[in-house]
Design a protein around this motif. Structure first.
Motif, mmCIF file in Angstrom:
data_model
loop_
_atom_site.group_PDB
_atom_site.id
_atom_site.type_symbol
_atom_site.label_atom_id
_atom_site.label_comp_id
_atom_site.label_asym_id
_atom_site.label_seq_id
_atom_site.Cartn_x
_atom_site.Cartn_y
_atom_site.Cartn_z
ATOM 1 N N GLU A 1 76.964 88.271 61.722
ATOM 2 C CA GLU A 1 76.824 88.784 60.279
ATOM 3 C C GLU A 1 77.665 88.010 59.575
ATOM 4 O O GLU A 1 78.944 87.701 59.650
ATOM 5 N N PRO A 2 77.367 87.413 58.218
ATOM 6 C CA PRO A 2 78.101 86.375 57.362
ATOM 7 C C PRO A 2 79.255 87.547 56.775
ATOM 8 O O PRO A 2 78.837 88.520 56.356
ATOM 9 N N GLU A 3 80.282 86.781 56.441
ATOM 10 C CA GLU A 3 81.260 87.128 55.577
ATOM 11 C C GLU A 3 80.954 86.714 54.231
ATOM 12 O O GLU A 3 80.556 85.353 54.334
ATOM 13 N N THR A 4 80.893 87.558 53.089
ATOM 14 C CA THR A 4 80.808 86.773 51.730
ATOM 15 C C THR A 4 81.814 86.801 50.987
ATOM 16 O O THR A 4 82.837 87.699 50.872
ATOM 17 N N ILE A 5 82.136 85.645 50.373
ATOM 18 C CA ILE A 5 83.218 85.229 49.435
ATOM 19 C C ILE A 5 82.722 84.941 48.164
ATOM 20 O O ILE A 5 81.910 83.956 47.901
ATOM 21 N N GLU A 6 82.900 85.681 47.018
ATOM 22 C CA GLU A 6 82.610 85.338 45.790
ATOM 23 C C GLU A 6 83.193 84.233 45.096
ATOM 24 O O GLU A 6 84.548 84.360 44.989
ATOM 25 N N VAL A 7 82.671 83.135 44.610
ATOM 26 C CA VAL A 7 83.371 82.143 43.880
ATOM 27 C C VAL A 7 82.685 81.810 42.798
ATOM 28 O O VAL A 7 81.495 82.203 42.230
ATOM 29 N N LYS A 8 83.438 81.440 41.783
ATOM 30 C CA LYS A 8 83.083 80.904 40.301
ATOM 31 C C LYS A 8 83.280 79.499 40.217
ATOM 32 O O LYS A 8 84.300 78.814 40.188
ATOM 33 N N GLY A 9 82.172 78.764 39.936
ATOM 34 C CA GLY A 9 82.247 77.215 39.981
ATOM 35 C C GLY A 9 82.982 76.342 40.773
ATOM 36 O O GLY A 9 83.745 77.062 41.766
ATOM 37 N N GLY A 10 82.807 74.978 40.720
ATOM 38 C CA GLY A 10 83.667 74.353 41.218
ATOM 39 C C GLY A 10 82.780 73.060 42.238
ATOM 40 O O GLY A 10 81.645 72.787 41.671
ATOM 41 N N PHE A 11 83.203 72.670 43.438
ATOM 42 C CA PHE A 11 82.601 71.633 44.001
ATOM 43 C C PHE A 11 82.717 72.087 45.567
ATOM 44 O O PHE A 11 83.478 72.508 46.116
ATOM 45 N N ALA A 12 81.728 71.381 46.312
ATOM 46 C CA ALA A 12 81.733 71.420 47.691
ATOM 47 C C ALA A 12 81.589 69.930 48.209
ATOM 48 O O ALA A 12 80.758 69.140 47.744
ATOM 49 N N GLU A 13 82.386 69.442 49.141
ATOM 50 C CA GLU A 13 82.274 68.211 49.820
ATOM 51 C C GLU A 13 82.158 68.509 51.341
ATOM 52 O O GLU A 13 83.089 69.232 51.923
ATOM 53 N N VAL A 14 81.336 67.970 51.904
ATOM 54 C CA VAL A 14 80.911 67.683 53.425
ATOM 55 C C VAL A 14 81.533 66.218 53.827
ATOM 56 O O VAL A 14 81.210 65.238 53.163
ATOM 57 N N SER A 15 82.383 66.190 54.906
ATOM 58 C CA SER A 15 82.968 64.893 55.249
ATOM 59 C C SER A 15 82.922 65.094 56.529
ATOM 60 O O SER A 15 82.774 66.027 57.310
ATOM 61 N N GLU A 16 83.522 63.807 57.594
ATOM 62 C CA GLU A 16 83.788 63.918 58.844
ATOM 63 C C GLU A 16 84.724 64.839 59.242
ATOM 64 O O GLU A 16 84.838 65.427 60.350
ATOM 65 N N ASN A 17 85.599 65.458 58.267
ATOM 66 C CA ASN A 17 86.411 66.517 58.483
ATOM 67 C C ASN A 17 86.125 67.706 58.406
ATOM 68 O O ASN A 17 86.742 68.820 58.545
ATOM 69 N N GLY A 18 84.679 68.050 57.868
ATOM 70 C CA GLY A 18 84.228 69.362 57.635
ATOM 71 C C GLY A 18 83.838 69.529 56.443
ATOM 72 O O GLY A 18 83.538 68.860 55.710
ATOM 73 N N LEU A 19 83.956 70.827 56.214
ATOM 74 C CA LEU A 19 83.297 71.337 54.546
ATOM 75 C C LEU A 19 84.957 71.747 53.931
ATOM 76 O O LEU A 19 85.443 72.713 54.242
ATOM 77 N N SER A 20 84.680 71.420 52.526
ATOM 78 C CA SER A 20 85.822 71.657 51.558
ATOM 79 C C SER A 20 85.205 72.427 50.494
ATOM 80 O O SER A 20 84.412 71.629 49.875
ATOM 81 N N VAL A 21 85.426 73.557 50.136
ATOM 82 C CA VAL A 21 84.888 74.328 48.727
ATOM 83 C C VAL A 21 86.216 74.215 47.614
ATOM 84 O O VAL A 21 87.182 74.831 48.175
ATOM 85 N N LEU A 22 85.999 73.679 46.956
ATOM 86 C CA LEU A 22 86.967 73.629 45.803
ATOM 87 C C LEU A 22 86.554 74.409 44.528
ATOM 88 O O LEU A 22 85.731 73.993 43.594
ATOM 89 N N ALA A 23 86.780 75.528 44.516
ATOM 90 C CA ALA A 23 86.206 76.786 43.621
ATOM 91 C C ALA A 23 87.242 76.883 42.594
ATOM 92 O O ALA A 23 88.627 76.817 42.728
ATOM 93 N N GLU A 24 86.782 77.147 41.194
ATOM 94 C CA GLU A 24 87.664 77.557 40.264
ATOM 95 C C GLU A 24 88.290 78.666 40.406
ATOM 96 O O GLU A 24 89.388 78.988 39.684
ATOM 97 N N HIS A 25 87.393 79.570 40.873
ATOM 98 C CA HIS A 25 88.049 81.120 41.080
ATOM 99 C C HIS A 25 87.385 81.781 42.181
ATOM 100 O O HIS A 25 86.350 81.494 42.404
ATOM 101 N N VAL A 26 88.130 82.505 42.968
ATOM 102 C CA VAL A 26 87.579 83.098 44.221
ATOM 103 C C VAL A 26 87.956 84.886 43.822
ATOM 104 O O VAL A 26 89.199 85.250 43.458
ATOM 105 N N GLU A 27 87.003 85.618 44.107
ATOM 106 C CA GLU A 27 87.167 87.027 43.860
ATOM 107 C C GLU A 27 87.999 87.501 45.113
ATOM 108 O O GLU A 27 87.434 87.199 46.330
ATOM 109 N N ALA A 28 89.038 88.331 44.767
ATOM 110 C CA ALA A 28 89.550 89.017 46.069
ATOM 111 C C ALA A 28 88.822 89.729 46.755
ATOM 112 O O ALA A 28 88.122 90.570 46.489
#
Length: 85
Positions: free
Chosen positions: A58-85
């Protein structure tokens, strides 16, 4: 092979872990990322990042507001402006 996933905000690193898959709310629509995904960059919209720790879990959900996602050979980086606790 697991996917390395990092979630960061301007204030701190929220997550850094190996997972099975992550579904990201891109501005052009949701997209799933598995290990070995082609390099890719997208802006993200306000919504839920869904983190699947193992295949079939089952997925864990994390609420985010805005930003960027980058997939590279190192994996996935999500740079969010804000993350809900």
């Amino acid at each position: 092979m697991p996917l390395h996933f990092e979630l960061v905000t301007p204030a701190k690193q929220v997550r850094s872990e190996d997972v099975h898959m992550v579904v990201v709310p891109g501005t052009e629509g949701e997209f799933g990322v598995l290990e070995g995904h082609a390099p890719f960059m997208s802006t993200i919209r306000d919504g839920a990042v869904q983190v699947y720790k193992t295949e079939g879990a089952e997925p864990e959900t994390i609420e985010v507001k805005g930003g960027f996602a980058e997939v590279s050979e190192n994996g996935l980086s999500v740079l969010a402006e804000h993350v809900e606790a």
